[in-house]
Design a protein around this motif. Structure first.
Motif, PDB file in Angstrom:
ATOM      1  N   TRP A  88       0.841  -1.196   0.000  1.00 51.07           N
ATOM      2  CA  TRP A  88       0.000   0.000   0.000  1.00 51.07           C
ATOM      3  C   TRP A  88       0.877   1.248   0.000  1.00 51.07           C
ATOM      4  CZ3 TRP A  88      -0.785   4.280   3.036  1.00 51.07           C
ATOM      5  CH2 TRP A  88      -1.927   5.030   2.754  1.00 51.07           C
ATOM      6  N   PHE A  89       1.912   1.256   0.830  1.00 56.52           N
ATOM      7  CA  PHE A  89       2.813   2.414   0.853  1.00 56.52           C
ATOM      8  C   PHE A  89       3.555   2.564  -0.473  1.00 56.52           C
ATOM      9  CE2 PHE A  89       2.461   2.326   5.545  1.00 56.52           C
ATOM     10  CZ  PHE A  89       2.211   3.668   5.761  1.00 56.52           C
ATOM     11  N   GLU A  90       3.966   1.459  -1.078  1.00 55.70           N
ATOM     12  CA  GLU A  90       4.656   1.537  -2.363  1.00 55.70           C
ATOM     13  C   GLU A  90       3.731   2.109  -3.434  1.00 55.70           C
ATOM     14  OE1 GLU A  90       6.048  -2.443  -3.015  1.00 55.70           O
ATOM     15  OE2 GLU A  90       7.756  -2.187  -1.665  1.00 55.70           O
ATOM     16  N   ASN A  91       2.460   1.688  -3.402  1.00 53.18           N
ATOM     17  CA  ASN A  91       1.495   2.203  -4.370  1.00 53.18           C
ATOM     18  C   ASN A  91       1.145   3.669  -4.093  1.00 53.18           C
ATOM     19  OD1 ASN A  91       1.365  -0.219  -5.760  1.00 53.18           O
ATOM     20  ND2 ASN A  91      -0.340  -0.982  -4.530  1.00 53.18           N
ATOM     21  N   ALA A  92       1.280   4.099  -2.848  1.00 50.24           N
ATOM     22  CA  ALA A  92       0.954   5.487  -2.479  1.00 50.24           C
ATOM     23  C   ALA A  92       2.080   6.449  -2.849  1.00 50.24           C
ATOM     24  CB  ALA A  92       0.660   5.565  -0.982  1.00 50.24           C
ATOM     25  N   LYS A  93       3.263   5.952  -3.119  1.00 44.53           N
ATOM     26  CA  LYS A  93       4.422   6.808  -3.406  1.00 44.53           C
ATOM     27  C   LYS A  93       4.156   7.795  -4.547  1.00 44.53           C
ATOM     28  CE  LYS A  93       8.744   8.176  -3.490  1.00 44.53           C
ATOM     29  NZ  LYS A  93       8.898   9.525  -3.030  1.00 44.53           N
ATOM     30  N   VAL A 104       6.418   6.167   6.051  1.00 45.02           N
ATOM     31  CA  VAL A 104       6.367   4.714   5.828  1.00 45.02           C
ATOM     32  C   VAL A 104       6.921   3.983   7.048  1.00 45.02           C
ATOM     33  CG1 VAL A 104       7.305   2.801   4.474  1.00 45.02           C
ATOM     34  CG2 VAL A 104       6.453   4.838   3.313  1.00 45.02           C
ATOM     35  N   LEU A 105       8.098   4.394   7.500  1.00 48.89           N
ATOM     36  CA  LEU A 105       8.704   3.737   8.663  1.00 48.89           C
ATOM     37  C   LEU A 105       7.832   3.876   9.906  1.00 48.89           C
ATOM     38  CD1 LEU A 105      12.474   4.615   8.220  1.00 48.89           C
ATOM     39  CD2 LEU A 105      11.377   2.385   7.919  1.00 48.89           C
ATOM     40  N   SER A 106       7.258   5.053  10.089  1.00 50.55           N
ATOM     41  CA  SER A 106       6.384   5.275  11.233  1.00 50.55           C
ATOM     42  C   SER A 106       5.156   4.359  11.155  1.00 50.55           C
ATOM     43  CB  SER A 106       5.947   6.742  11.275  1.00 50.55           C
ATOM     44  OG  SER A 106       5.076   6.961  12.345  1.00 50.55           O
ATOM     45  N   GLY A 107       4.589   4.265   9.971  1.00 54.51           N
ATOM     46  CA  GLY A 107       3.425   3.386   9.780  1.00 54.51           C
ATOM     47  C   GLY A 107       3.768   1.925  10.018  1.00 54.51           C
ATOM     48  N   MET A 108       4.910   1.483   9.486  1.00 52.97           N
ATOM     49  CA  MET A 108       5.333   0.088   9.680  1.00 52.97           C
ATOM     50  C   MET A 108       5.600  -0.192  11.158  1.00 52.97           C
ATOM     51  SD  MET A 108       5.306  -1.592   6.878  1.00 52.97           S
ATOM     52  CE  MET A 108       3.834  -0.696   6.510  1.00 52.97           C
TER      53      MET A 108
END
Length: 129
Positions: free
Chosen positions: A14-19, A47-51
């Motif tokens: 999801w984060f990769e697609n949001a980039k 991203v890191l915070s979300g992960m």
């Protein structure tokens, strides 16, 4: 718990697609270009915070599940120990019954031996007359 960690790859995807959405340019009603430009560092930080939040939340489930598993294992151990105590109590009772029966048997044989010895003495006295 079983599903939480399986969703981790979906969160990463999801984060990769949001980039691409971090560099969108949108035109407003007056024709001006509005940019949502976010630096790569800021995006990576999000991203890191979300992960981190995702994994941290899942790890609490792991700890809770582990505690529950340990608790259940101890309950099983306690149940097995109680069953073993019951079995040993039955064995003890059976052994005590056997002991008492054998003791009575020994006493009866001792009495029989005493009777036979008395009979031998009486017969020996009759023969010696």
């Amino acid at each position: 718990l079983r599903w939480d960690l399986k969703f981790l790859p979906l969160a990463v995807a999801w984060f990769e697609n949001a980039k691409p959405c971090t560099t969108l340019s949108i035109r407003d009603s007056k024709g001006r270009v509005l940019g949502l430009g976010e630096s790569d560092e800021a995006f990576q930080s999000r991203v890191l915070s979300g992960m981190y939040k995702f994994v941290r939340g899942a790890s609490m489930d792991v700890v809770k599940s582990r505690k529950a598993l340990i608790s259940e294992a101890w309950k099983d151990q306690i149940t097995m120990a109680k069953e073993e105590i019951k079995r040993l109590a039955k064995d003890k009772e059976s052994l005590l019954k056997d002991y008492n029966r054998l003791r009575e048997n020994i006493e009866q044989r001792g009495e029989k031996i005493a009777q036979l010895e008395e009979e031998n003495r009486r017969l020996a006295g009759l023969l010696s007359r």
